[in-house]
Design an enzyme around this catalytic site. Structure first.
Site, PDB file in Angstrom:
ATOM      1  N   CYS A   3       2.910   5.896   4.135  1.00  0.00           N
ATOM      2  CA  CYS A   3       2.917   4.576   4.768  1.00  0.00           C
ATOM      3  C   CYS A   3       1.603   4.324   5.509  1.00  0.00           C
ATOM      4  O   CYS A   3       1.433   4.767   6.651  1.00  0.00           O
ATOM      5  CB  CYS A   3       4.097   4.482   5.726  1.00  0.00           C
ATOM      6  SG  CYS A   3       4.108   2.935   6.633  1.00  0.00           S
TER       7      CYS A   3
ATOM      8  N   CYS B  74       1.908   2.503   8.802  1.00  0.00           N
ATOM      9  CA  CYS B  74       2.458   3.279   9.929  1.00  0.00           C
ATOM     10  C   CYS B  74       1.389   4.210  10.493  1.00  0.00           C
ATOM     11  O   CYS B  74       1.290   4.402  11.691  1.00  0.00           O
ATOM     12  CB  CYS B  74       3.617   4.169   9.489  1.00  0.00           C
ATOM     13  SG  CYS B  74       4.805   3.392   8.422  1.00  0.00           S
ATOM     14  N   ASP B  75       0.627   4.835   9.605  1.00  0.00           N
ATOM     15  CA  ASP B  75      -0.221   5.949  10.026  1.00  0.00           C
ATOM     16  C   ASP B  75      -1.718   5.691   9.924  1.00  0.00           C
ATOM     17  O   ASP B  75      -2.516   6.520  10.351  1.00  0.00           O
ATOM     18  CB  ASP B  75       0.124   7.194   9.184  1.00  0.00           C
ATOM     19  CG  ASP B  75       1.589   7.568   9.339  1.00  0.00           C
ATOM     20  OD1 ASP B  75       2.116   7.393  10.449  1.00  0.00           O
ATOM     21  OD2 ASP B  75       2.201   8.020   8.359  1.00  0.00           O
TER      22      ASP B  75
END
Ligand code: NDP
Length: 312
Positions: free
Chosen positions: A134, A137-138
């Site tokens: 992701c 997300c990261d």
């Protein structure tokens, strides 16, 4: 034991839309949010193609809005993960990871799909230490660093473009000699000077002493001119598709080879009376927020008709 009239599993656009319709129809729906509350859209950035948002909308915001809309009409939200189901006889039984068990007259399976990994032992070894599925997300952790994205579809191109806004350099590792993504998405990637596309390239391993420091790659693997080489990266992002979260239900509902639940024609009916499938778990073709929402709507309408027809 508690018996729910309309049980909804999953909290993506399909689950929340089913909850909105079921609540407004007076079915007292209970929705279990599952492993990833809000579903896959919470891992995306801007959603630009959902009608009604001319300026686009943040994926998390959109899911919060859908949730609030369902709650406004009385849908109950619970935060457990279904771990077992028994659809052999109605009312159907579902068990959750907190040990609770409920029965339901109708069930909407909206459990979505989960990111795939290559299956390399190194992905496990470095999970959370440089390996991610992701980017949104990261990606933040890789500002001004070098990263790689694996895949040649729309997701891979979207993630590579997103990461290029943060990272110093992005390798896009594509196993075929071409991208599968839409032309518009391909163009974005091709025109981005920070993205280098490595066509006909497979990843065979990762290395690094304290987290990912690089990847072992092979160009034209299996061909006479195959060439192994390494790249130095800090982050390794998978974007090679998803698999449907249908395992709990496969003893009772039909699925295709990839595990997508097969529904009857254009309906969300699974073949088990009162059990409906909506969203990505039953959609190998479109997998869009709007199509998931539409199927959630259909599932709730079906649930209402089923309950009425059976005097429930
Ligand atoms: P896709 O299935 O479209 O693409 C998967 C990509 O990963 C392909 O390039 C595939 O390669 C590659 N791949 C699969 N397995 C491996 C492997 N083991 N090793 C290396 N590469 C691998 O998935 P996406 O998630 O990209 O997209 C899913 C759907 O969602 C599509 O319909 C897409 O259009 C849609 N989507 C739309 C977006 C938008 O409109 N904004 C954004 C994101 C997704 P190969 O081509 O060789 O099979």
């Amino acid at each position: 034991m508690e018996t729910i009239r309309c049980l909804i599993l999953g909290s993506g656009p399909a689950g929340y839309t089913a909850a909105i319709y079921a609540a407004r129809a007076g079915l007292s729906p209970v929705l279990y949010e599952g492993l990833q509350p809000g579903g896959q859209l919470t891992t995306t950035t801007e959603v630009e193609n959902f009608p009604g948002y001319p300026e686009g909308v943040d994926g998390n915001q959109m899911m919060d809005d859908m949730r609030a809309q369902a709650q406004r009409f009385g849908a109950e939200m619970r935060s457990a993960i279904a771990v077992k189901a028994d659809l052999s006889a109605a009312p159907y039984a579902v068990t959750f990871d907190d040990g609770s068990e409920v029965r339901c007259h109708t069930l909407v399976i909206a459990t979505g799909a989960t990111a795939k990994y290559l299956g390399l032992p190194d992905e496990e070894k470095y999970r959370g230490q440089g390996v991610s599925a992701c980017a949104t997300c990261d990606g933040f952790f890789y500002r001004k660093k070098n990263v790689a994205v694996v895949g040649g579809g729309d997701t891979a191109c979207e993630e590579a473009t997103y990461l290029a806004g943060l990272a110093a350099k992005v390798y896009l590792i594509v196993r075929k000699p071409f991208l599968r993504a839409s032309k518009a998405m391909q163009q974005k990637v091709m025109e981005n000077p920070k993205i280098e596309i490595l066509f006909e390239t497979n990843t065979v391993g990762l290395f690094g002493t304290d987290g990912v420091e690089g990847a072992h790659l092979v160009r034209r693997k299996g061909e006479p001119d195959e060439t192994p080489f390494d790249i130095a990266i800090d982050g390794f992002f998978l974007a090679i598709g998803h698999h449907p979260n249908s395992e709990l239900f496969t003893p009772w509902v039909k699925t295709d080879e990839a595990g997508y639940i097969i529904t009857e024609g254009a309906t969300p009916r699974t073949g088990v009376p009162g059990v409906f499938a909506a969203g990505d778990v039953a959609d190998p073709l479109y997998r869009q927020a709007i199509t998931a929402a539409a199927s959630g709507c259909k599932a709730a309408i079906e649930a209402e008709r089923y309950l009425t027809a059976h005097g429930l």
